[in-house]
Design an enzyme around this catalytic site. Structure first.
Site, mmCIF file in Angstrom:
data_model
loop_
_atom_site.group_PDB
_atom_site.id
_atom_site.type_symbol
_atom_site.label_atom_id
_atom_site.label_comp_id
_atom_site.label_asym_id
_atom_site.label_seq_id
_atom_site.Cartn_x
_atom_site.Cartn_y
_atom_site.Cartn_z
ATOM 1 N N HIS A 1 -10.261 31.683 -13.656
ATOM 2 C CA HIS A 1 -11.515 30.933 -13.629
ATOM 3 C C HIS A 1 -11.912 30.541 -12.207
ATOM 4 C CE1 HIS A 1 -9.547 27.103 -12.709
ATOM 5 N NE2 HIS A 1 -8.614 27.432 -13.595
ATOM 6 N N GLU B 1 -4.350 26.745 -20.158
ATOM 7 C CA GLU B 1 -3.470 26.462 -19.038
ATOM 8 C C GLU B 1 -2.203 25.737 -19.506
ATOM 9 O OE1 GLU B 1 -2.091 27.225 -16.491
ATOM 10 O OE2 GLU B 1 -3.395 26.719 -14.803
#
Length: 447
Positions: A236, A310
């Site tokens: 990202h 994550e």
């Protein structure tokens, strides 16, 4: 830090004829090979090298000389060394690849599927000898590293060599076994970057691998007879916490303006790539990154997978390193040195991340296979991506820090034989669309 930039020679006459080269010196650079070497030199021109090493074989030495001619600082001379010669295939050298497959089908199959077991039996005046080309090449690569790393501590070194030895150099630096020899791609005139904290036993980071954008390619070309799946693994874009160096983990911090700009640049970079499916972590920063990248691909439905989220840093989340060190003395150092042994307080360990991320990865491959799709975008996070790279290359989770994943960077993983076949890391951590150069200048920040 010692920085080593590795380049494969330009296209040779044997490359276009599809001949096995090995250590034969019968081939030379084509016009395309010379042009690509010039462009590689231009891409590296502003980097100050303290040493340049080349294989003595003509195709590599010519490439090194052309690159050297483009450097701003030409004061460093090229040193040739036999430690960088190509894999030794004495019975095959000079033969057409097709003829090798026809004449030595069993040996060729072993070479492709179990390279560490591949052997050549040589009968000479000294009797019958067994030669294991890949095992010998890995020993050669380790010897080369041992010779140059201590000699060039803290310097920047350029290496110009061949497909096989370059794979062996990267593999021995990262701890990839000889069985994984074919799991790394090295295109003609590609650029790979390794960073060494010391010797082979110290921390080694693969900053990037098999960059070919300076040659006019968006992504490395598919291998001949590719009938499988290509996954584009993206980290990202930047968040404000990335920039500040604050641990975010599963706190759902959005992209900042720079992160959206990075995603837009990744989208521009990939706009002409035929993406036909896309997956993202369920968190907002990768989801928004994926949505921006997919703007030129309006017909693609973005699917979300929780397994790609994550790592949970637990009570570390929202804290700076200084705060973590104060609250958990010594744990940050353990996280940097023995990451697989660290249990995040009230959070996850890397094994837990690995288990859910690999399930998600296999779900993506299964989806592509069942729907006869070929090229997919996967947007996730730093720790998730690094864990997946360990899985793809057959490495322990202790190798977690061996990989750099810049915000907005693109890595390419191919499954030439389909979802059930062996993966090939085609390229890793491409950031040229963000920095305009071959070095990763993204502010990676905390995870």
């Amino acid at each position: 830090m010692t920085r080593v930039i590795i380049v494969r020679h330009g296209q040779s006459t044997y490359n276009i004829e599809r001949r096995i080269q090995g250590r034969t010196d019968a081939s030379s650079l084509t016009e395309q090979g010379q042009s690509d070497a010039t462009n590689t030199g231009k891409a590296l021109s502003k980097i100050a090298f303290q040493a340049i090493y080349s294989s003595p074989l003509t195709r590599a030495k010519s490439t090194a000389e052309i690159i050297h001619s483009q450097l701003v600082d030409k004061s460093v001379t090229i040193q040739t060394t036999k430690s960088l010669v190509e894999v030794d295939l004495p019975l095959w050298a000079g033969m057409l690849s097709k003829d090798v497959q026809d004449k030595f089908p069993d040996d060729y199959q072993t070479w492709k599927t179990r390279p560490h077991e591949f052997k050549i039996v040589i009968n000479d005046t000294q009797g019958t000898q067994e030669h294991f080309p890949v095992l010998a090449l890995y020993a050669q690569a380790k010897q080369f590293w041992q010779e140059i790393l201590s000699r060039h501590s803290g310097e920047t070194v350029l290496i110009v060599a061949h497909n096989g030895i370059n794979r062996a150099l990267i593999s021995t630096a990262l701890g990839i076994e000889p069985s994984g020899y074919h799991g790394l791609q090295q295109s003609n005139c590609n650029i790979s970057v390794l960073n060494f904290a010391g010797g082979l036993d110290d921390t080694v980071q693969l900053e990037s691998m098999n960059q070919t954008q300076h040659l006019g390619e968006t992504l490395p070309s598919l291998r001949p007879n590719h009938q499988g799946i290509r996954l584009l693994l993206v980290r990202h874009g930047e968040t404000e916490w990335n920039r500040q160096g604050k641990f975010q983990g599963q706190i759902d911090i959005p992209l900042n303006d720079n992160g959206r700009n990075q995603a837009a640049k990744a989208g521009e970079f990939l706009k002409d790539v035929g993406v036909d499916f896309a997956f993202s972590s369920t968190m907002s920063r990768p989801q928004e990154t994926a949505e921006i990248i997919l703007q030129p691909h309006a017909d693609i439905n973005l699917q979300l997978l929780d397994g790609l989220r994550e790592i949970s840093h637990g009570t570390w989340e929202g804290k700076f390193e200084s705060e973590i060190e104060a609250g958990f003395p010594g744990e940050l150092e353990r996280w940097r040195t023995v990451p697989a042994q660290v249990q995040m307080p009230e959070g996850e360990n890397l094994q837990q991340v690995h288990e859910r991320a690999v399930v998600a990865w296999e779900t993506i491959l299964k989806f592509a296979q069942e729907n006869n799709l070929t090229t997919g975008l996967v947007v996730a996070h730093d720790a998730t991506n690094k864990t997946l790279l360990c899985h793809i290359l057959g490495l322990s989770l202790e190798n977690f820090w061996n990989f750099r994943q810049g915000n907005g960077a693109v890595s390419v993983i191919d499954y030439p034989k389909g979802a059930s076949g062996s993966p090939v890391l085609q390229s890793m951590n491409i950031t040229s669309h963000l920095s305009g150069g071959v070095l990763d200048k993204t502010a990676a920040g905390a995870l």
